[in-house]
Motif scaffolding. Structure first.
Motif, PDB file in Angstrom:
ATOM      1  N   LEU A   1       0.246   5.441   5.261  1.00  7.20           N
ATOM      2  CA  LEU A   1       0.141   6.880   5.536  1.00  7.20           C
ATOM      3  C   LEU A   1      -1.284   7.375   5.311  1.00  7.20           C
ATOM      4  N   ALA A   2      -1.896   6.918   4.217  1.00  9.23           N
ATOM      5  CA  ALA A   2      -3.280   7.321   3.938  1.00  9.23           C
ATOM      6  C   ALA A   2      -4.207   6.851   5.053  1.00  9.23           C
ATOM      7  N   GLU A   3      -4.000   5.628   5.519  1.00  5.79           N
ATOM      8  CA  GLU A   3      -4.833   5.103   6.604  1.00  5.79           C
ATOM      9  C   GLU A   3      -4.648   5.923   7.879  1.00  5.79           C
ATOM     10  N   GLN A   4      -3.388   6.270   8.173  1.00  3.18           N
ATOM     11  CA  GLN A   4      -3.117   7.091   9.355  1.00  3.18           C
ATOM     12  C   GLN A   4      -3.842   8.432   9.281  1.00  3.18           C
ATOM     13  N   ASP A   5      -3.965   8.965   8.058  1.00  2.00           N
ATOM     14  CA  ASP A   5      -4.595  10.274   7.874  1.00  2.00           C
ATOM     15  C   ASP A   5      -6.091  10.161   7.592  1.00  2.00           C
ATOM     16  N   GLY A   6      -6.646   8.951   7.722  1.00  2.00           N
ATOM     17  CA  GLY A   6      -8.086   8.744   7.544  1.00  2.00           C
ATOM     18  C   GLY A   6      -8.566   8.893   6.118  1.00  2.00           C
ATOM     19  N   LEU A   7      -7.706   8.496   5.166  1.00  2.00           N
ATOM     20  CA  LEU A   7      -8.023   8.682   3.752  1.00  2.00           C
ATOM     21  C   LEU A   7      -8.241   7.357   3.047  1.00  2.00           C
ATOM     22  N   ALA A   8      -9.150   7.352   2.094  1.00  2.00           N
ATOM     23  CA  ALA A   8      -9.314   6.196   1.215  1.00  2.00           C
ATOM     24  C   ALA A   8      -8.184   6.208   0.186  1.00  2.00           C
ATOM     25  N   TRP A   9      -7.715   5.044  -0.209  1.00  2.00           N
ATOM     26  CA  TRP A   9      -6.604   4.959  -1.156  1.00  2.00           C
ATOM     27  C   TRP A   9      -7.116   4.918  -2.586  1.00  2.00           C
ATOM     28  N   PRO A  10      -6.718   5.867  -3.456  1.00  2.00           N
ATOM     29  CA  PRO A  10      -7.101   5.797  -4.874  1.00  2.00           C
ATOM     30  C   PRO A  10      -6.278   4.703  -5.569  1.00  2.00           C
ATOM     31  N   GLU A  11      -6.920   3.669  -6.052  1.00  2.00           N
ATOM     32  CA  GLU A  11      -6.195   2.520  -6.595  1.00  2.00           C
ATOM     33  C   GLU A  11      -5.255   2.912  -7.731  1.00  2.00           C
ATOM     34  N   GLU A  12      -5.641   3.916  -8.515  1.00  2.00           N
ATOM     35  CA  GLU A  12      -4.788   4.313  -9.636  1.00  2.00           C
ATOM     36  C   GLU A  12      -3.473   4.931  -9.173  1.00  2.00           C
ATOM     37  N   SER A  13      -3.405   5.351  -7.903  1.00  2.00           N
ATOM     38  CA  SER A  13      -2.182   5.964  -7.394  1.00  2.00           C
ATOM     39  C   SER A  13      -1.040   4.962  -7.278  1.00  2.00           C
ATOM     40  N   THR A  14      -1.358   3.695  -7.085  1.00  2.00           N
ATOM     41  CA  THR A  14      -0.314   2.675  -6.954  1.00  2.00           C
ATOM     42  C   THR A  14       0.558   2.636  -8.192  1.00  2.00           C
ATOM     43  N   THR A  15      -0.066   2.499  -9.355  1.00  5.78           N
ATOM     44  CA  THR A  15       0.715   2.417 -10.592  1.00  5.78           C
ATOM     45  C   THR A  15       1.217   3.787 -11.024  1.00  5.78           C
ATOM     46  N   ALA A  16       0.466   4.829 -10.719  1.00  8.46           N
ATOM     47  CA  ALA A  16       0.875   6.177 -11.139  1.00  8.46           C
ATOM     48  C   ALA A  16       2.219   6.563 -10.538  1.00  8.46           C
ATOM     49  N   MET A  17       2.471   6.159  -9.302  1.00  7.55           N
ATOM     50  CA  MET A  17       3.693   6.592  -8.613  1.00  7.55           C
ATOM     51  C   MET A  17       4.898   5.709  -8.887  1.00  7.55           C
ATOM     52  N   MET A  18       4.695   4.567  -9.525  1.00  4.70           N
ATOM     53  CA  MET A  18       5.832   3.691  -9.822  1.00  4.70           C
ATOM     54  C   MET A  18       6.796   4.402 -10.756  1.00  4.70           C
TER      55      MET A  18
END
Length: 226
Positions: A36-53
């Motif tokens: 989704l981030a790629e579709q919206d032209g956004l860089a992915w914040p790596e900390e978001s992966t674990t934050a959302m678990m």
């Protein structure tokens, strides 16, 4: 859902997480959200992966819009994500080794529940893929409680539905936030650490750690009962 087999021994019930514990889907959430981030032209914040678990749908969808910057409202971000997950489920859910068998082994000892951060539609799809609908008595999505993991709400609600004292329940988890949730609920926690963002050694020290669900046996449960 099954209504047979009364609890035996000191534990009144066992509650499983689903994503990453029974189904090999924890990383799929990350793939879909990054997409989704790629579709919206956004860089992915790596900390978001674990934050959302472990977050509930309302929590992680807000994170996607407010932190990652996904376009649209949280509700729209949630729908895009869940639609992506449903597509993955349609191609077949990969089950973790001994997942179905371990649930059935535990169901012979005590009532079984599931407390998951997935929406109900995906929990039900996972139960169907695992073929355990006849032994799972209750399941709770963190959509149905005020707070997602690491808060204890989902585990506490599942214990309530099972008619069990949380302090006399076992929980089976994989992720850091899931483990924190089960511990906060007062449950004796068994951790099956994943290769995908494993919990810290400090957190695992508060659990009984097993390498795979094959080790989740009646003997292990008896040993935990002390």
């Amino acid at each position: 859902m099954s209504t047979t087999n009364p609890p035996t021994g000191p534990f009144e019930a066992i509650v499983f997480d689903m994503d990453g514990t029974l189904t090999d889907t924890e990383h799929v959430w990350d793939v879909v959200r990054r997409g989704l981030a790629e579709q919206d032209g956004l860089a992915w914040p790596e900390e978001s992966t674990t934050a959302m678990m472990g977050m509930s749908t309302a929590e992680w969808s807000r994170h996607l819009t407010e932190v990652v910057g996904i376009k649209g409202s949280p509700e729209q971000a949630a729908r895009r994500t869940i639609d992506g997950m449903v597509e993955h489920y349609r191609t077949g859910v990969r089950l973790l080794p001994d997942a179905s068998e371990s649930v059935r082994r535990m169901a012979e000892l005590m009532p079984v529940g599931i407390a998951s951060s997935s929406p109900v539609v995906l929990i039900e799809a996972g139960i169907q893929a695992l073929g355990i609908g006849d032994v799972v008595r209750q399941y709770v999505s963190t959509e149905q409680v005020p707070r997602g993991k690491p808060a204890p709400d989902g585990y506490l609600r599942c214990a309530e539905l099972l008619g069990a004292d949380p302090a006399r329940c076992l929980a089976v988890e994989d992720s850091s936030n899931g483990i924190r949730s089960a511990l906060a609920a007062g449950m004796t926690t068994i951790a099956v650490p994943p290769h995908f963002h494993p919990p810290s050694d400090e957190l695992l020290a508060r659990c009984t750690v097993i390498d795979s669900l094959e080790e989740l046996t009646a003997d292990l449960v008896r040993g935990l009962a002390g």
